[in-house]
Write a protein that holds these residues in place. Structure first.
Motif, PDB file in Angstrom:
ATOM      1  N   GLY A 159       0.790  -1.225   0.000  1.00  0.00           N
ATOM      2  CA  GLY A 159       0.000   0.000   0.000  1.00  0.00           C
ATOM      3  C   GLY A 159       0.822   1.274   0.000  1.00  0.00           C
ATOM      4  O   GLY A 159       0.259   2.364   0.056  1.00  0.00           O
ATOM      5  N   GLY A 160       2.145   1.151  -0.084  1.00  0.00           N
ATOM      6  CA  GLY A 160       3.006   2.331  -0.103  1.00  0.00           C
ATOM      7  C   GLY A 160       3.042   2.975  -1.473  1.00  0.00           C
ATOM      8  O   GLY A 160       2.879   2.317  -2.502  1.00  0.00           O
ATOM      9  N   VAL A 161       3.236   4.290  -1.503  1.00  0.00           N
ATOM     10  CA  VAL A 161       3.311   5.040  -2.761  1.00  0.00           C
ATOM     11  C   VAL A 161       4.689   5.682  -2.855  1.00  0.00           C
ATOM     12  O   VAL A 161       5.105   6.425  -1.954  1.00  0.00           O
ATOM     13  N   VAL A 211       2.805  11.415  -1.249  1.00  0.00           N
ATOM     14  CA  VAL A 211       3.362  10.060  -1.324  1.00  0.00           C
ATOM     15  C   VAL A 211       4.128   9.718  -0.051  1.00  0.00           C
ATOM     16  O   VAL A 211       4.430  10.583   0.777  1.00  0.00           O
ATOM     17  N   ASP A 212       4.468   8.416   0.087  1.00  0.00           N
ATOM     18  CA  ASP A 212       5.199   7.953   1.266  1.00  0.00           C
ATOM     19  C   ASP A 212       6.706   8.099   1.103  1.00  0.00           C
ATOM     20  O   ASP A 212       7.420   8.344   2.070  1.00  0.00           O
ATOM     21  N   THR A 213       7.198   7.917  -0.115  1.00  0.00           N
ATOM     22  CA  THR A 213       8.639   7.925  -0.361  1.00  0.00           C
ATOM     23  C   THR A 213       8.934   8.735  -1.614  1.00  0.00           C
ATOM     24  O   THR A 213       8.225   8.609  -2.622  1.00  0.00           O
ATOM     25  N   LEU A 236      -4.695   7.780  -7.345  1.00  0.00           N
ATOM     26  CA  LEU A 236      -3.840   6.595  -7.322  1.00  0.00           C
ATOM     27  C   LEU A 236      -3.373   6.289  -5.898  1.00  0.00           C
ATOM     28  O   LEU A 236      -3.276   5.125  -5.506  1.00  0.00           O
ATOM     29  N   THR A 237      -3.085   7.337  -5.123  1.00  0.00           N
ATOM     30  CA  THR A 237      -2.685   7.130  -3.728  1.00  0.00           C
ATOM     31  C   THR A 237      -3.829   6.533  -2.927  1.00  0.00           C
ATOM     32  O   THR A 237      -3.626   5.600  -2.128  1.00  0.00           O
ATOM     33  N   ARG A 238      -5.056   7.045  -3.150  1.00  0.00           N
ATOM     34  CA  ARG A 238      -6.224   6.520  -2.445  1.00  0.00           C
ATOM     35  C   ARG A 238      -6.462   5.056  -2.822  1.00  0.00           C
ATOM     36  O   ARG A 238      -6.772   4.215  -1.969  1.00  0.00           O
ATOM     37  N   THR A 278      -2.134  -2.350  -2.886  1.00  0.00           N
ATOM     38  CA  THR A 278      -1.171  -2.396  -3.994  1.00  0.00           C
ATOM     39  C   THR A 278      -0.125  -1.307  -3.807  1.00  0.00           C
ATOM     40  O   THR A 278      -0.467  -0.148  -3.590  1.00  0.00           O
ATOM     41  N   ALA A 279       1.131  -1.684  -3.897  1.00  0.00           N
ATOM     42  CA  ALA A 279       2.208  -0.686  -3.843  1.00  0.00           C
ATOM     43  C   ALA A 279       2.288  -0.007  -5.210  1.00  0.00           C
ATOM     44  O   ALA A 279       2.335  -0.682  -6.239  1.00  0.00           O
ATOM     45  N   VAL A 280       2.293   1.317  -5.221  1.00  0.00           N
ATOM     46  CA  VAL A 280       2.286   2.082  -6.478  1.00  0.00           C
ATOM     47  C   VAL A 280       3.563   2.903  -6.569  1.00  0.00           C
ATOM     48  O   VAL A 280       3.947   3.581  -5.610  1.00  0.00           O
ATOM     49  N   VAL A 281       4.227   2.815  -7.712  1.00  0.00           N
ATOM     50  CA  VAL A 281       5.424   3.619  -7.983  1.00  0.00           C
ATOM     51  C   VAL A 281       5.087   4.605  -9.088  1.00  0.00           C
ATOM     52  O   VAL A 281       4.691   4.197 -10.198  1.00  0.00           O
ATOM     53  N   LEU A 282       5.204   5.896  -8.798  1.00  0.00           N
ATOM     54  CA  LEU A 282       4.932   6.955  -9.775  1.00  0.00           C
ATOM     55  C   LEU A 282       6.251   7.485 -10.314  1.00  0.00           C
ATOM     56  O   LEU A 282       7.137   7.851  -9.535  1.00  0.00           O
TER      57      LEU A 282
END
Length: 458
Positions: A89-91, A232-234, A199-201, A208-212
């Protein structure tokens, strides 16, 4: 037909103004206002919304706290920067110059995750599926089962994420995605902010981990509104010289790990490979010691790195130049003033050039002592002894202040075979330790002591 109303939106802060201004009235940035169509007015709020029941409140002591589970990507250097792996769930937002290797690195990571049994999805808005497949063949990822979606409409991407429920999804890039709910063009402030929020929501709701992937401006900052970094988280930055095969991935923000952590990669024909001993990159190979060179032990996150600081002092004209690459220029001017006032070393009529080898950027003040010793060595024309290292912050009063985690820095230098160290007195080991064998440690309290010691050793 009524003329459509337009507004001007700031690219930096997302603030709006009804007419164009040279300077944004919200954040003060110049020439960042871009014209876009105003959105239609939202429906009136429900007058009974205030009567809705409030949510229950829980105390911190009642909430179960546990460490977040991580899924290693299979790339050790990327795992180091992320804090151990991908969080459910991290973005993650990753930015870098065009062609530096963002898509290559993420395709390699997705393939490694897929081979480890994780479901993956690569959403490409800048290339076709055939182009992504061609890159995977070039990287040697034969038989890759990574799912690819060539789409830029947000609603379709969200529907695919809901239907496939991948463990990790890459959106390449966020600037190409658009939503039908907004009339502005893809890449505008409103579109980037709204698409990233949706996408974050979705990531938080589904796990799902999402990488932008984000574009950068010519100044090197992430393009789009600054609020993107707060969502985002990171936040990772991809750095590196296009003329060099080495790339650095630096964590600027990480809710699940250490910030300022770096991962070092080498660009090869088969993609990006992690560098296990990055200190070797930032050290020049001199047959004999040369004037104006001093090795520094710096900290990048949790990793001690050895970086060579080079200085060149040359006769200047009526207005001598002060130029630094990899170190702050204002700090260089301050160090030269301290050197003159407290150590009696004058460079008023000299050009001074300072460089950190390998393209690394050093922001910590522990580089002060090494830079001053390199400048003095170049001015005298005498090299520092072989196997010499130094670190420590220098104050305006001429005192040498301790650097954080000095023992780890000394252990790294001893492990790599260095024999002489000049360090702040507070960083000197209090007792004998086998980890420091072969390393002669000199503790100093003032810059005058360090300069005298360098003259006696040289």
């Amino acid at each position: 037909m009524a003329k459509e109303k337009t507004i001007y939106t700031c690219n930096d802060c997302g603030g709006t103004t009804p007419r164009w201004l040279g300077k944004c009235p919200h954040c003060g940035a110049w020439n960042t206002l871009i014209e876009s169509l105003a959105e239609s007015a939202a429906p009136a709020k429900n007058r009974y919304a205030a009567l809705a029941k409030s949510s229950p409140v829980t105390t911190l002591a009642e909430i179960e706290a546990r460490d977040v589970a991580r899924q290693p990507t299979g790339l050790n250097e990327l795992d180091r920067v992320l804090g151990g792996g991908v969080v459910e769930g991290g973005v993650v937002l990753i930015g870098g110059d065009p062609g530096i290797g963002k898509s290559t690195l993420l395709l390699q990571a997705l393939d490694a995750l897929q081979r480890a049994g994780q479901s993956t999805l690569y959403v490409t808005g800048e290339e076709s599926g055939a182009q992504v497949a061609l890159r995977s063949r070039r990287l040697g990822l034969d038989g890759s089962q990574v799912q690819v979606l060539a789409e830029i409409q947000l609603e379709k991407i969200l529907a695919t994420l809901e239907a496939t429920r991948p463990a990790i999804a890459v959106i390449d890039s966020i600037q190409t995605v658009y939503s039908d709910q907004l009339s502005s063009a893809p890449g505008s402030v409103a579109q980037v902010r709204e698409c990233a929020a949706h996408l974050t929501r979705a990531a938080k709701a589904s796990g799902t981990a999402v990488v932008l992937v984000g574009h950068v401006t010519k100044e090197g900052a992430l393009a789009g509104p600054r609020v993107l970094e707060h969502m985002v988280d990171t936040v990772l930055y991809f750095e590196g010289d296009t003329h060099s095969s080495f790339r650095l991935v630096r964590a600027i923000k990480n809710r699940f790990g250490a910030v300022n952590e770096i991962g070092v990669f080498a660009m090869t024909e088969r993609g990006l490979k992690g560098v296990s001993n990055p200190s070797a990159i930032f050290l020049s190979q001199h047959a004999e010691p040369v004037p104006g060179s001093c090795v520094l032990v710096t900290l990048e996150g949790t990793r001690p790195l050895l970086v060579e600081i080079q200085a060149l002092v040359d006769s200047g004209g009526p207005s001598p130049r002060r130029l630094s690459v990899g170190l702050e220029r204002d700090r260089l001017a301050m160090l030269l003033a301290v050197l003159h006032r407290h150590a009696g070393v004058a460079c008023m009529d000299q050009d001074v050039f300072v460089n950190a080898v390998g393209g690394v950027r050093i922001s910590e003040p522990a580089a002060d002592l090494a830079a001053m010793l390199a400048i003095t060595s170049s001015l005298r024309g005498k090299p520092l002894p072989r196997g010499f290292i130094a670190f420590g912050e220098v104050g305006l009063a001429g005192e040498v202040r301790p650097a954080p985690r000095g023992q780890e820095r000394l252990k790294e230098a001893a492990k790599l075979g260095f024999s002489v160290a000049v360090v702040p007195k507070a960083n000197a080991p209090k007792k004998q330790d086998k980890a420091f064998e072969g390393l002669e440690i000199h503790a100093v309290e003032r810059i005058e002591e360090a300069m005298e010691l360098a003259r006696s050793l040289g």
